[in-house]
Design a protein around this motif. Structure first.
Motif, mmCIF file in Angstrom:
data_model
loop_
_atom_site.group_PDB
_atom_site.id
_atom_site.type_symbol
_atom_site.label_atom_id
_atom_site.label_comp_id
_atom_site.label_asym_id
_atom_site.label_seq_id
_atom_site.Cartn_x
_atom_site.Cartn_y
_atom_site.Cartn_z
ATOM 1 N N ILE A 1 0.842 -1.185 0.000
ATOM 2 C CA ILE A 1 0.000 0.000 0.000
ATOM 3 C C ILE A 1 0.886 1.246 0.000
ATOM 4 C CG2 ILE A 1 -1.895 1.209 1.115
ATOM 5 C CD1 ILE A 1 -2.559 -1.648 0.171
ATOM 6 N N PHE B 1 0.984 5.194 0.450
ATOM 7 C CA PHE B 1 0.345 6.415 0.920
ATOM 8 C C PHE B 1 1.162 7.623 0.456
ATOM 9 C CE2 PHE B 1 -0.509 3.155 4.177
ATOM 10 C CZ PHE B 1 -1.895 3.197 4.238
ATOM 11 N N SER C 1 4.856 7.750 1.764
ATOM 12 C CA SER C 1 5.544 6.463 1.931
ATOM 13 C C SER C 1 6.920 6.562 1.265
ATOM 14 C CB SER C 1 4.756 5.330 1.282
ATOM 15 O OG SER C 1 3.527 5.108 1.936
ATOM 16 N N SER D 1 -2.376 1.888 -4.699
ATOM 17 C CA SER D 1 -2.604 3.252 -4.233
ATOM 18 C C SER D 1 -3.491 3.295 -2.997
ATOM 19 C CB SER D 1 -3.252 4.071 -5.347
ATOM 20 O OG SER D 1 -3.682 5.336 -4.862
ATOM 21 N N HIS D 2 -3.258 4.293 -2.172
ATOM 22 C CA HIS D 2 -4.078 4.531 -0.984
ATOM 23 C C HIS D 2 -5.527 4.820 -1.337
ATOM 24 C CE1 HIS D 2 -4.271 8.988 -1.615
ATOM 25 N NE2 HIS D 2 -3.204 8.698 -2.352
ATOM 26 N N THR D 3 -5.794 5.113 -2.606
ATOM 27 C CA THR D 3 -7.170 5.408 -3.030
ATOM 28 C C THR D 3 -7.970 4.156 -3.363
ATOM 29 O OG1 THR D 3 -6.492 5.620 -5.356
ATOM 30 C CG2 THR D 3 -6.417 7.617 -4.008
ATOM 31 N N LEU E 1 1.998 -2.855 4.658
ATOM 32 C CA LEU E 1 1.980 -1.410 4.885
ATOM 33 C C LEU E 1 3.412 -0.970 5.181
ATOM 34 C CD1 LEU E 1 -0.990 -2.334 5.387
ATOM 35 C CD2 LEU E 1 -1.185 -0.439 6.987
ATOM 36 N N SER F 1 3.614 8.874 6.112
ATOM 37 C CA SER F 1 2.321 9.026 5.443
ATOM 38 C C SER F 1 1.661 10.338 5.843
ATOM 39 C CB SER F 1 1.407 7.840 5.783
ATOM 40 O OG SER F 1 1.194 7.740 7.172
ATOM 41 N N ALA G 1 -3.447 8.548 7.647
ATOM 42 C CA ALA G 1 -3.462 7.363 6.779
ATOM 43 C C ALA G 1 -4.540 6.380 7.206
ATOM 44 C CB ALA G 1 -2.100 6.687 6.785
ATOM 45 N N ALA H 1 -7.508 6.591 4.999
ATOM 46 C CA ALA H 1 -7.365 6.408 3.560
ATOM 47 C C ALA H 1 -8.324 5.331 3.059
ATOM 48 C CB ALA H 1 -5.925 6.023 3.217
ATOM 49 N N ALA I 1 -7.866 2.872 1.146
ATOM 50 C CA ALA I 1 -7.293 1.525 1.159
ATOM 51 C C ALA I 1 -7.455 0.834 2.499
ATOM 52 C CB ALA I 1 -5.811 1.581 0.776
#
Length: 228
Positions: free
Chosen positions: A6, A8, A11, A33-35, A47, A52, A63, A66, A68
């Motif tokens: 993942i 962020f 990161s 992606s965090h999305t 992770l 982040s 985070a 987020a 994700a």
């Protein structure tokens, strides 16, 4: 086995984690992606470390919200292995997947160097390739790695054998109970401040981190043979 790293905003250890899986372990891995909310195609969630969202408010505090993380929470509920390293550990604490909190290091300084850890619990999906009591060398790189919890939580962690790694010989950051890594009660979510992904090849100076990733892979394969 397919891994998700993942990513962020902020990161900076995602590349290290990616290459630990791809090059050292030889397994399939993707940056996610965090999305992204849906993590169902992945067998393990990683992770990584970093900063982040700039570590604003507290490390991992933003985070935790987020998109994700809904996928991470679902993966944890399904029993998939979830590993949070350094900032990833902080995110797991903020999200409630692990108990406790993280404070600034005892000396209020960023620490970046190898440390010795003792394997307290070798009967997890993350540590089965280690021996009980084995002392390993893994790098740390953090400014807020001082693990804190109340007396009740520390007692529960010890009684349930949830303390997986302890700092050995010295406690570099003041972490309560010398805690370097803990696991959830179910045993599939591990958070640790040291960076095993930075200790997977001789060229890095240490290889003790590779056994952690080998443990995940071995236990995943065994569980899928048993259920297939």
């Amino acid at each position: 086995m397919k891994y998700a790293v993942i990513v962020f905003p902020g990161s900076n250890c995602d590349v290290d984690m990616y290459h630990a899986i791809k090059d050292a372990l030889g397994e399939e891995v993707e940056y996610v992606s965090h999305t992204e909310k849906d993590l169902s195609e992945y067998d393990a969630i990683l992770l990584p470390g970093g900063f982040s969202y700039g570590d604003y408010l507290r490390s991992g505090a933003i985070a935790r919200f987020a998109n994700a993380m809904s996928g991470v929470m679902k993966a944890a509920e399904e029993g998939k292995p979830v590993l949070g390293v350094c900032n990833g550990f902080q995110v797991l604490l903020e999200s409630g997947l692990l108990p406790g909190a993280m404070k600034r290091n005892r000396d209020l300084k960023f620490i970046c160097r190898p440390v010795n850890l003792k394997v307290e619990n070798h009967e997890t999906m993350f540590t089965s390739e280690y021996e009980k009591g084995e002392v390993i060398t893994i790098p740390i790189a953090h400014g807020e790695g001082n693990y804190e919890c109340n007396d009740k939580t520390l007692k529960e962690l010890e009684e349930n054998n949830q303390i997986v790694f302890r700092y050995h010989g010295e406690n570099p950051n003041g972490s309560r109970g010398d805690v370097a890594g803990i696991i959830n009660e179910r045993g599939n979510v591990l958070g640790m401040m040291p960076h095993p992904e930075r200790a997977v090849d001789e060229i890095l100076g240490h290889t003790d981190g590779l056994k952690l990733f080998q443990s995940i892979l071995k236990n995943w394969r065994e569980s899928h043979v048993c259920t297939s």
